[in-house]
Design a protein around this motif. Sequence first.
Motif, short mmCIF file in Angstrom:
data_model
loop_
_atom_site.label_atom_id
_atom_site.label_comp_id
_atom_site.label_asym_id
_atom_site.label_seq_id
_atom_site.Cartn_x
_atom_site.Cartn_y
_atom_site.Cartn_z
N ARG A 33 0.84 -1.19 0.00
CA ARG A 33 0.00 0.00 0.00
C ARG A 33 0.88 1.25 0.00
O ARG A 33 1.77 1.39 0.84
CB ARG A 33 -0.93 0.06 1.21
CG ARG A 33 -1.88 1.28 1.15
CD ARG A 33 -2.77 1.40 2.36
NE ARG A 33 -3.80 0.39 2.43
CZ ARG A 33 -4.97 0.44 1.80
NH1 ARG A 33 -5.25 1.47 1.00
NH2 ARG A 33 -5.86 -0.52 1.94
N HIS A 34 0.64 2.13 -0.96
CA HIS A 34 1.35 3.40 -1.01
C HIS A 34 0.84 4.33 0.09
O HIS A 34 -0.35 4.36 0.41
CB HIS A 34 1.11 4.10 -2.36
CG HIS A 34 1.81 3.46 -3.51
ND1 HIS A 34 3.14 3.13 -3.50
CD2 HIS A 34 1.35 3.12 -4.75
CE1 HIS A 34 3.47 2.60 -4.67
NE2 HIS A 34 2.41 2.58 -5.45
N GLY A 35 1.77 5.14 0.64
CA GLY A 35 1.34 6.28 1.43
C GLY A 35 0.77 7.35 0.52
O GLY A 35 -0.36 7.81 0.70
N SER A 43 -1.23 8.57 -2.31
CA SER A 43 -2.45 8.13 -3.02
C SER A 43 -3.26 7.09 -2.26
O SER A 43 -4.43 6.89 -2.56
CB SER A 43 -2.17 7.62 -4.43
OG SER A 43 -1.80 6.25 -4.42
N ASN A 44 -2.64 6.38 -1.30
CA ASN A 44 -3.34 5.40 -0.45
C ASN A 44 -3.77 4.15 -1.20
O ASN A 44 -4.57 3.36 -0.70
CB ASN A 44 -4.57 6.05 0.21
CG ASN A 44 -5.07 5.25 1.40
OD1 ASN A 44 -4.29 4.83 2.24
ND2 ASN A 44 -6.37 5.05 1.49
N HIS A 58 -7.64 5.65 -6.23
CA HIS A 58 -7.26 6.66 -5.25
C HIS A 58 -8.47 7.32 -4.59
O HIS A 58 -9.61 7.06 -4.95
CB HIS A 58 -6.46 7.79 -5.92
CG HIS A 58 -5.50 7.34 -6.96
ND1 HIS A 58 -4.40 6.59 -6.65
CD2 HIS A 58 -5.45 7.52 -8.30
CE1 HIS A 58 -3.72 6.34 -7.76
NE2 HIS A 58 -4.34 6.89 -8.77
N TYR A 59 -8.15 8.23 -3.69
CA TYR A 59 -9.19 9.08 -3.12
C TYR A 59 -9.47 10.25 -4.06
O TYR A 59 -8.73 10.51 -5.01
CB TYR A 59 -8.75 9.60 -1.74
CG TYR A 59 -7.47 10.42 -1.73
CD1 TYR A 59 -7.50 11.80 -1.93
CD2 TYR A 59 -6.23 9.82 -1.50
CE1 TYR A 59 -6.34 12.57 -1.93
CE2 TYR A 59 -5.06 10.58 -1.50
CZ TYR A 59 -5.12 11.94 -1.71
OH TYR A 59 -3.97 12.69 -1.71
N ARG A 74 7.24 5.81 4.47
CA ARG A 74 5.81 5.57 4.38
C ARG A 74 5.19 6.20 3.14
O ARG A 74 4.08 5.82 2.74
CB ARG A 74 5.11 6.12 5.64
CG ARG A 74 5.35 5.28 6.87
CD ARG A 74 4.91 6.03 8.13
NE ARG A 74 3.50 6.42 8.07
CZ ARG A 74 2.48 5.66 8.40
NH1 ARG A 74 2.70 4.41 8.83
NH2 ARG A 74 1.24 6.11 8.35
N LEU A 94 3.35 2.15 2.78
CA LEU A 94 2.79 2.44 4.08
C LEU A 94 3.08 1.33 5.08
O LEU A 94 3.20 1.57 6.27
CB LEU A 94 1.27 2.65 3.94
CG LEU A 94 0.57 3.42 5.06
CD1 LEU A 94 1.13 4.84 5.18
CD2 LEU A 94 -0.94 3.47 4.80
#
Length: 331
Positions: free
Chosen positions: A243-245, A247-248, A268-269, A287, A291
Amino acid sequence: MLPTWNQNPPFTLTRASHVRLAVTDLSASRDFYRDTVGLVVTEEADDVVYLRGLEESAHHSLVLERAETAQALQIGLRVRTDDDIVAAEKHFAAHGIEHERVELPHQGPTLRFRDPVGTHMELTSSMSLVERKMQNFDEFVAGAPQRIDHYQCVTYDVQAATDFWTGLGMRMSEYTAKDDTDELWGTWMEVKGNTHDLVFTNGRGPRLHHFAYTVPDVSSLMRAADVAGATGFGEEIDRGPGRHGISNAVFLYLRDPDQHRIELFTTHYQFIDLEEQPIRWDISNRRRAQLWGMPASRRWFFEASEFPGENVREPLLTATPDTLEDFLGVH
């Protein structure tokens, strides 16, 4: 320093649209993207294959062209109308940016150009329409990619790239900077209302790091990883699942038979409201890219696909991220 977002650009960009790759074994590449990744083959001929995601009604979002050398040919963006192509021509002519109008199958008016850091770009205003397959669940294969979402490019001058594209209406949603400064190491820019359509990160460039497709859910990523293992591409899982920090998103990166890199990810969000401010990450903060879990390998950080005829230049910013090998103390 942080760029100025031009809210009244000379023409209107709407989204990431399509990517063209030169591949050395067209059949092997077609099979990889169809069977291991899960894209739909729209059309094929002796020297070209057109593919798309299951949700897409545009004729193609990935074009594979047979060649002797594997390269990234162009990355494509859509503009709103034919008039925007004309406006782009006028803008590029006024600012000394070399460009050419090209006629291409299944695309409306199309303009090719190089941005100031040498990224090979293609703008088009329309494409031929085909059947969406988003409810043909019986045809979902491997990761079942739904639609193309973004590109990440490596550049020697992130500031110059970012200034150019924000001047054309892209908005920075997140960025990585050298610790305690606003010296830009990476910028995530969007026009369609999520976190990015186009990303530039610091490194030897210009090169295409990856192009990315959304998938329905995390289980689709796991399915893609399982299929990659079963079809002999397990060692070509370049990174993830993770999981990317920034873009989440939950992600999986794979390399094709020519080592071009594709990302499959959960979307993404939203980044739509005008009062939203970009999120800043220090380059030392692991992170930002991961993440949870360990950082990416040197191969992920430093390998990418070159554009034809472009000299790859050393980056202006010397800061580098920690890699998996650094984390493990491997030399």
